[in-house]
Write an enzyme that holds these catalytic residues in place. Structure first.
Site, PDB file in Angstrom:
ATOM      1  CB  CYS A  72      58.609  36.645 151.181  1.00  0.00           C
ATOM      2  SG  CYS A  72      57.200  36.818 152.013  1.00  0.00           S
ATOM      3  CG  HIS A 128      57.507  41.753 152.162  1.00  0.00           C
ATOM      4  ND1 HIS A 128      56.533  42.051 151.650  1.00  0.00           N
ATOM      5  CD2 HIS A 128      57.740  40.444 152.561  1.00  0.00           C
ATOM      6  CE1 HIS A 128      55.635  40.939 151.467  1.00  0.00           C
ATOM      7  NE2 HIS A 128      56.437  39.927 152.035  1.00  0.00           N
TER       8      HIS A 128
HETATM    9  P1  NAP Z   1      48.377  31.014 146.433  1.00  0.00           P
HETATM   10  O1  NAP Z   1      48.328  32.520 145.497  1.00  0.00           O
HETATM   11  O2  NAP Z   1      47.129  30.976 147.249  1.00  0.00           O
HETATM   12  O3  NAP Z   1      48.361  29.786 145.441  1.00  0.00           O
HETATM   13  C1  NAP Z   1      48.516  28.721 145.884  1.00  0.00           C
HETATM   14  C2  NAP Z   1      48.543  27.626 144.798  1.00  0.00           C
HETATM   15  O4  NAP Z   1      48.617  26.318 145.432  1.00  0.00           O
HETATM   16  C3  NAP Z   1      47.447  27.559 143.824  1.00  0.00           C
HETATM   17  O5  NAP Z   1      48.496  27.173 142.532  1.00  0.00           O
HETATM   18  C4  NAP Z   1      46.646  26.608 144.104  1.00  0.00           C
HETATM   19  O6  NAP Z   1      46.052  25.845 142.948  1.00  0.00           O
HETATM   20  C5  NAP Z   1      47.433  25.490 144.911  1.00  0.00           C
HETATM   21  N1  NAP Z   1      46.667  24.675 145.810  1.00  0.00           N
HETATM   22  C6  NAP Z   1      45.859  25.129 146.823  1.00  0.00           C
HETATM   23  N2  NAP Z   1      45.098  23.942 147.238  1.00  0.00           N
HETATM   24  C7  NAP Z   1      45.753  22.982 146.855  1.00  0.00           C
HETATM   25  C8  NAP Z   1      45.571  21.686 146.894  1.00  0.00           C
HETATM   26  N3  NAP Z   1      44.507  20.915 147.755  1.00  0.00           N
HETATM   27  N4  NAP Z   1      46.084  20.606 146.020  1.00  0.00           N
HETATM   28  C9  NAP Z   1      47.167  21.241 145.111  1.00  0.00           C
HETATM   29  N5  NAP Z   1      47.500  22.600 144.966  1.00  0.00           N
HETATM   30  C10 NAP Z   1      46.754  23.202 145.781  1.00  0.00           C
HETATM   31  O7  NAP Z   1      49.712  31.325 147.139  1.00  0.00           O
HETATM   32  P2  NAP Z   1      50.939  31.909 146.909  1.00  0.00           P
HETATM   33  O8  NAP Z   1      51.235  33.359 147.530  1.00  0.00           O
HETATM   34  O9  NAP Z   1      51.557  31.610 145.549  1.00  0.00           O
HETATM   35  O10 NAP Z   1      51.992  31.010 148.003  1.00  0.00           O
HETATM   36  C11 NAP Z   1      52.351  29.955 147.625  1.00  0.00           C
HETATM   37  C12 NAP Z   1      53.450  29.088 148.872  1.00  0.00           C
HETATM   38  O11 NAP Z   1      54.624  30.023 148.900  1.00  0.00           O
HETATM   39  C13 NAP Z   1      52.797  29.400 150.120  1.00  0.00           C
HETATM   40  O12 NAP Z   1      52.986  28.401 150.894  1.00  0.00           O
HETATM   41  C14 NAP Z   1      53.342  30.718 150.681  1.00  0.00           C
HETATM   42  O13 NAP Z   1      53.333  30.858 151.879  1.00  0.00           O
HETATM   43  C15 NAP Z   1      54.864  30.824 150.019  1.00  0.00           C
HETATM   44  N6  NAP Z   1      55.302  31.986 149.881  1.00  0.00           N
HETATM   45  C16 NAP Z   1      54.547  33.098 149.211  1.00  0.00           C
HETATM   46  C17 NAP Z   1      54.968  34.411 148.995  1.00  0.00           C
HETATM   47  C18 NAP Z   1      54.383  35.404 148.358  1.00  0.00           C
HETATM   48  O14 NAP Z   1      55.010  36.538 148.183  1.00  0.00           O
HETATM   49  N7  NAP Z   1      53.196  35.390 147.982  1.00  0.00           N
HETATM   50  C19 NAP Z   1      56.493  34.281 149.338  1.00  0.00           C
HETATM   51  C20 NAP Z   1      57.238  33.662 150.035  1.00  0.00           C
HETATM   52  C21 NAP Z   1      56.568  32.301 150.007  1.00  0.00           C
HETATM   53  P3  NAP Z   1      44.376  26.409 142.523  1.00  0.00           P
HETATM   54  O15 NAP Z   1      44.723  27.662 141.758  1.00  0.00           O
HETATM   55  O16 NAP Z   1      44.190  25.210 141.686  1.00  0.00           O
HETATM   56  O17 NAP Z   1      43.633  26.633 143.801  1.00  0.00           O
END
Ligand code: NAP
Length: 350
Positions: free
Chosen positions: A149, A242
């Site tokens: 990001c 950011h």
């Molecule tokens: P998050 O809020 O922690 O969400 C993670 C998701 O993954 C939830 O839906 C969770 O489901 C699921 N998950 C976790 N463990 C799992 C498993 N064992 N099997 C299947 N599903 C599972 O994270 P996020 O911020 O949305 O980020 C998601 C991805 O995008 C990451 O790789 C991150 O690095 C990337 N990213 C994030 C941003 C940002 O600004 N946040 C920007 C760019 C990229 P449950 O709710 O069921 O646990």
């Protein structure tokens, strides 16, 4: 947005997370895509989406998605495209399983970003890297990835400069929003009244991913330009957006006005194709020396535009400036949807 009657069915993997929720919101009433499947961990599977999700967005959950049942992330879904907002601990294998089963995976996770034949893509920056997908060996299925990001905002601002004047060196310091850490993210006792000068793995991505994005396509993979990048990444108490201060050394001389002109004139493939999520003007340059600021400017052009300001000469490099972009929209779900819109425009979702 006008909607075609035969929207492409899509799944959102990691649909309950911070990025997953943005996907659900941005795909509601999308003219090309319709969410037909939501998936997450086994903790959420079996519940309706409304029961499983801790919804943190101000808009209500779209009604048609609220009643969908959350499934586990196995490739048996009734859809063509899988948008992934999965935790990186599981994204690598799950995304590969979906690609092998014939799905087009558009991922936000880091796992496949440096795979030789997986495009790391910002549609305004390197749309030609789509060609890499032809060399993937998943059969009908493919993977395309959205960059980190913080990388996205900086590289959109650098692209027109790189094309016009070349880049010899980059130094960047980031001030990254809390939502970038997912949900529930950073504890309030850690981030309130504080700056955390460490985000695990982030500096490595900032120093590597721009090189793939600015690199040139070859059938053997992307040829990276030789540009040293030094990054320092900090977490600050901002909800979304950011902010980054960037210093650049150019290959060719340019005046301050030359750079501002090329930012203001910058348009690319998504603008030419008039893709539904494309900002009309990808880069907004502000003359006000106190701009850009996350609270004021993160939502410009539906949070898909990048804001730039404070361009001035630098005693160590040639120039320095500030760039701001919305991390969960331009930097994640919105950027990934724009990639999928580009794939559709190139007939790669047929
Ligand atoms: P998050 O809020 O922690 O969400 C993670 C998701 O993954 C939830 O839906 C969770 O489901 C699921 N998950 C976790 N463990 C799992 C498993 N064992 N099997 C299947 N599903 C599972 O994270 P996020 O911020 O949305 O980020 C998601 C991805 O995008 C990451 O790789 C991150 O690095 C990337 N990213 C994030 C941003 C940002 O600004 N946040 C920007 C760019 C990229 P449950 O709710 O069921 O646990």
């Amino acid at each position: 947005m006008g909607q075609s009657t035969d929207r492409i069915p899509v799944a959102v993997l990691g649909s309950t997370g911070s990025v997953g929720q943005k996907f659900i919101q941005l795909l509601s009433n999308h003219p090309y895509f319709k969410v037909t499947e939501v998936a997450a961990s086994e903790r959420s599977a079996g519940k309706t989406y409304a029961e499983a999700v801790n919804w943190i967005l101000p808009e209500p959950i779209p009604e048609d998605v609220a009643k969908l049942h959350v499934k586990e992330c196995v490739p048996n879904k009734n859809c063509k495209v899988a948008f992934s907002g999965l935790d990186a601990s599981v994204a690598g294998d799950v995304e590969e399983d979906f690609a092998k089963a014939g799905y087009i995976v558009v991922s936000n996770s880091k796992n496949h970003r440096q795979d030789t034949y997986v495009p790391l893509m910002i549609p305004e920056v390197n749309p030609d890297h789509i060609q890499l997908m032809e060399f993937q060996n998943y059969g009908e299925g493919k993977i395309v990835t959205n960059p980190n990001c913080s990388v996205i905002g900086m590289v959109i601002a650098l692209k027109p400069i790189f094309d016009a004047f070349g880049l010899e060196a980059i130094n960047v310091v980031t001030m990254q929003a809390i939502s970038g850490a997912g949900f529930p993210g950073v504890a309030s006792l850690t981030i309130l009244d504080n700056v955390v000068p460490y985000i695990g793995g982030e500096e490595d991505k900032m120093e590597l991913e721009p090189l793939k994005l600015l690199g040139s396509f070859t059938p053997q993979g992307i040829k990276f330009p030789d540009i040293p990048i030094s990054a320092q990444c900090n977490r600050v108490g901002v909800l979304d957006g950011h902010t980054e201060t960037v210093q650049i050394k150019l290959s060719k001389k340019a005046s301050k006005q030359d750079i501002i002109d090329c930012w203001r004139a910058f348009k690319s493939e998504p603008q030419k194709l008039q893709l539904p999520s494309a900002p009309i003007q990808p880069i907004h340059y502000f003359d006000n020396p106190a701009y850009p600021q996350p609270r004021l400017h993160r939502n410009i052009e539906n949070s898909m535009a990048v804001s730039v300001g404070r361009l001035r000469e630098c005693k160590l490099f040639d120039y320095k400036f500030v760039v701001l972009s919305h991390n969960t929209v331009r930097g994640a779900a919105g950027g990934a949807i724009l990639c999928a819109e580009l794939l559709k425009a190139k007939n790669m979702l047929d």
